[in-house]
Design a protein around this motif. Structure first.
Motif, short mmCIF file in Angstrom:
data_model
loop_
_atom_site.label_atom_id
_atom_site.label_comp_id
_atom_site.label_asym_id
_atom_site.label_seq_id
_atom_site.Cartn_x
_atom_site.Cartn_y
_atom_site.Cartn_z
N TRP A 82 13.60 9.31 -58.07
CA TRP A 82 13.58 10.79 -57.59
C TRP A 82 15.07 11.00 -57.69
CZ3 TRP A 82 9.71 13.38 -56.05
CH2 TRP A 82 10.03 14.76 -55.58
N PRO A 83 15.37 12.22 -58.26
CA PRO A 83 16.61 12.79 -58.59
C PRO A 83 17.41 12.95 -57.28
CG PRO A 83 15.04 14.50 -59.05
CD PRO A 83 14.33 13.18 -58.89
N ALA A 84 18.84 12.88 -57.29
CA ALA A 84 19.60 13.42 -56.43
C ALA A 84 19.78 15.04 -56.36
CB ALA A 84 21.18 12.74 -56.62
N ALA A 85 20.34 15.05 -55.22
CA ALA A 85 20.47 16.60 -55.07
C ALA A 85 21.39 17.18 -56.07
CB ALA A 85 21.37 16.77 -53.50
N PRO A 86 21.24 18.55 -56.68
CA PRO A 86 21.79 19.17 -57.61
C PRO A 86 23.52 19.10 -57.31
CG PRO A 86 20.68 20.64 -56.54
CD PRO A 86 20.03 19.45 -55.71
N ALA A 87 24.24 18.86 -58.11
CA ALA A 87 25.39 19.19 -58.24
C ALA A 87 26.05 20.52 -57.88
CB ALA A 87 26.56 18.57 -59.54
N THR A 88 26.95 20.70 -56.88
CA THR A 88 27.24 21.65 -56.30
C THR A 88 28.67 22.08 -55.98
OG1 THR A 88 27.00 21.03 -54.17
CG2 THR A 88 25.14 22.20 -54.88
N GLY A 89 29.17 23.08 -55.60
CA GLY A 89 30.44 23.54 -55.15
C GLY A 89 31.77 22.78 -56.00
N TRP A 137 22.49 25.91 -51.45
CA TRP A 137 23.94 25.78 -51.38
C TRP A 137 24.76 27.15 -51.49
CZ3 TRP A 137 27.08 22.10 -49.78
CH2 TRP A 137 28.42 22.03 -50.36
N GLU A 157 27.60 29.08 -48.98
CA GLU A 157 28.92 29.40 -49.59
C GLU A 157 29.15 30.81 -49.45
OE1 GLU A 157 30.56 26.69 -53.33
OE2 GLU A 157 28.92 28.24 -53.88
N HIS A 197 18.39 17.51 -48.84
CA HIS A 197 17.63 17.25 -50.15
C HIS A 197 16.63 15.88 -49.98
CE1 HIS A 197 17.23 15.95 -54.45
NE2 HIS A 197 17.11 17.14 -54.49
N HIS A 209 28.55 18.82 -48.02
CA HIS A 209 27.93 18.09 -49.07
C HIS A 209 26.94 16.97 -48.51
CE1 HIS A 209 29.17 19.58 -52.82
NE2 HIS A 209 30.44 19.59 -52.65
N GLN A 212 15.05 21.90 -57.60
CA GLN A 212 16.36 21.77 -57.75
C GLN A 212 17.04 23.00 -57.55
OE1 GLN A 212 16.93 18.79 -57.11
NE2 GLN A 212 17.95 17.70 -58.64
N ARG A 256 2.54 11.72 -68.67
CA ARG A 256 3.67 10.99 -68.89
C ARG A 256 3.02 9.45 -68.95
NH1 ARG A 256 8.52 12.81 -65.59
NH2 ARG A 256 6.85 13.27 -63.93
N PRO A 287 8.10 12.19 -60.15
CA PRO A 287 9.45 11.65 -60.69
C PRO A 287 9.87 10.22 -60.34
CG PRO A 287 9.49 14.03 -60.11
CD PRO A 287 8.48 13.25 -59.43
N ARG A 315 32.24 19.60 -56.85
CA ARG A 315 31.65 18.78 -57.64
C ARG A 315 31.49 19.55 -59.14
NH1 ARG A 315 27.20 15.68 -55.15
NH2 ARG A 315 26.63 17.85 -54.19
#
Lengths: 181, 124
Positions: free
Chosen positions: B37-44, A52, A56, A19, A12, A45, A99, B34, B46
């Motif tokens: 800036w968004p965080a990494a997408p939720a994975t595994g 990921w 896996e 990322h 992670h 994303q 926007r 954006p 989480r």
């Protein structure tokens, strides 16, 4: 592949580091294709989620950056096909999705109109022009950073930026968005 | 992030409005970028935490389905048992009578002729 929580934690951390390092570049690539920040972020994303999943599945990806960019490019193309089906001959970049940044209503109107015309003219530029402009102005990358990403020299970056700006300025002047000097 | 120093004029005399176009592009692209800036997408694991939640509603709905099927089956059996007490007797007696008649004559049973009572005012 190992999948215990304690073994996933370093993965992670690595994933989040990747990322942080590459998401802007991936976003810029897709944004240059679509000129739509939200679509670009969705695709970005999704590309990372696929990375990921590959991990896996036990896949060993040697060049993560190149892999991400390739997946994002493919996803952007897939989106182009599905978007064409949904919107007919009007891709989303033709829709005015500006926007606001909380200016006054009049300023916002003026800004939206200017941005809409700028967006329209940007769609007329080549994708490589849009890409270099996005890297420069959306991400604030300097010439050497852009040169590294695009695998060209810094001099070539200056040249391409200058030409892209000039082409755009000519178009905007013709449209009356910018005044003649 | 670093800022690019003033871009050199690679094509002298051509780029006449660098400041204007520069400012416009900067404003446009910054509005597009954006923020935050968004965080990494939720994975595994989480992502698997919320994924465990739907199991309870799923179990509940399956239990409801099983209970309703059981109820339907019990209802069907009890109703069919109740009717089975009455109907088979009459059917059995009619069947036995028919079988006896068939055995006696050696022929197939004929349908019984029934005569309707004459209608009032009917002249034969």
């Amino acid at each position: 592949m190992k999948s215990g929580p304690e073994l996933q934690a370093p993965r992670h951390a690595e994933f989040e580091a990747i990322h942080r390092r590459h998401s802007r570049e991936v976003w810029a690539l897709v944004y240059a294709r679509w000129l739509n920040a939200d679509i670009a972020m969705d695709i970005t994303q999704e590309a990372f989620l696929r990375l990921w999943k590959q991990w896996e599945a036990g896949e060993n990806i040697i060049n993560v950056r190149a892999w991400l960019l390739r997946v994002a490019r493919n996803l952007a193309e897939d989106h182009a096909k599905s978007s064409f089906r949904r919107n007919g001959t009007h891709p989303p970049e033709m829709m005015n999705g500006i926007r606001a940044n909380n200016p006054t209503p009049l300023e916002r109107l003026e800004q939206e109109e200017t941005f809409a015309r700028l967006r329209k003219e940007l769609t007329q530029l080549s994708e490589s022009d849009r890409e270099i402009l996005t890297l420069r102005y959306a991400l604030d990358y300097n010439a050497s950073e852009i040169a590294e990403i695009l695998a060209i020299t810094a001099t070539a970056v200056h040249m391409r930026l200058s030409r892209a700006r000039q082409r755009l300025a000519d178009r905007l002047t013709a449209q009356g968005v910018m005044q003649n000097p | 992030m670093n800022t690019l120093p003033r871009p050199p004029m690679n094509v002298p005399g051509r780029e006449q409005r660098p400041g204007e176009i520069d400012g416009l592009l900067r404003r446009f692209f910054r509005a597009e970028r954006p923020d935050p800036w968004p965080a990494a997408p939720a994975t595994g694991d989480r992502a698997s935490v919320p994924a465990t939640r739907p199991t309870r509603p799923l179990l509940r709905s399956r239990f409801a389905l099983a209970a309703s099927l059981l109820l339907l089956l019990v209802g069907h059996l009890s109703l069919s048992g109740r009717f089975a007490d009455n109907v088979p007797n009459a059917a059995d007696s009619a069947g036995a009578k028919e079988a006896a008649h068939h055995d006696a004559s050696g022929t197939l049973p004929r349908p019984q002729r029934t005569t309707l009572p004459p209608k009032p005012g009917h002249v034969p």
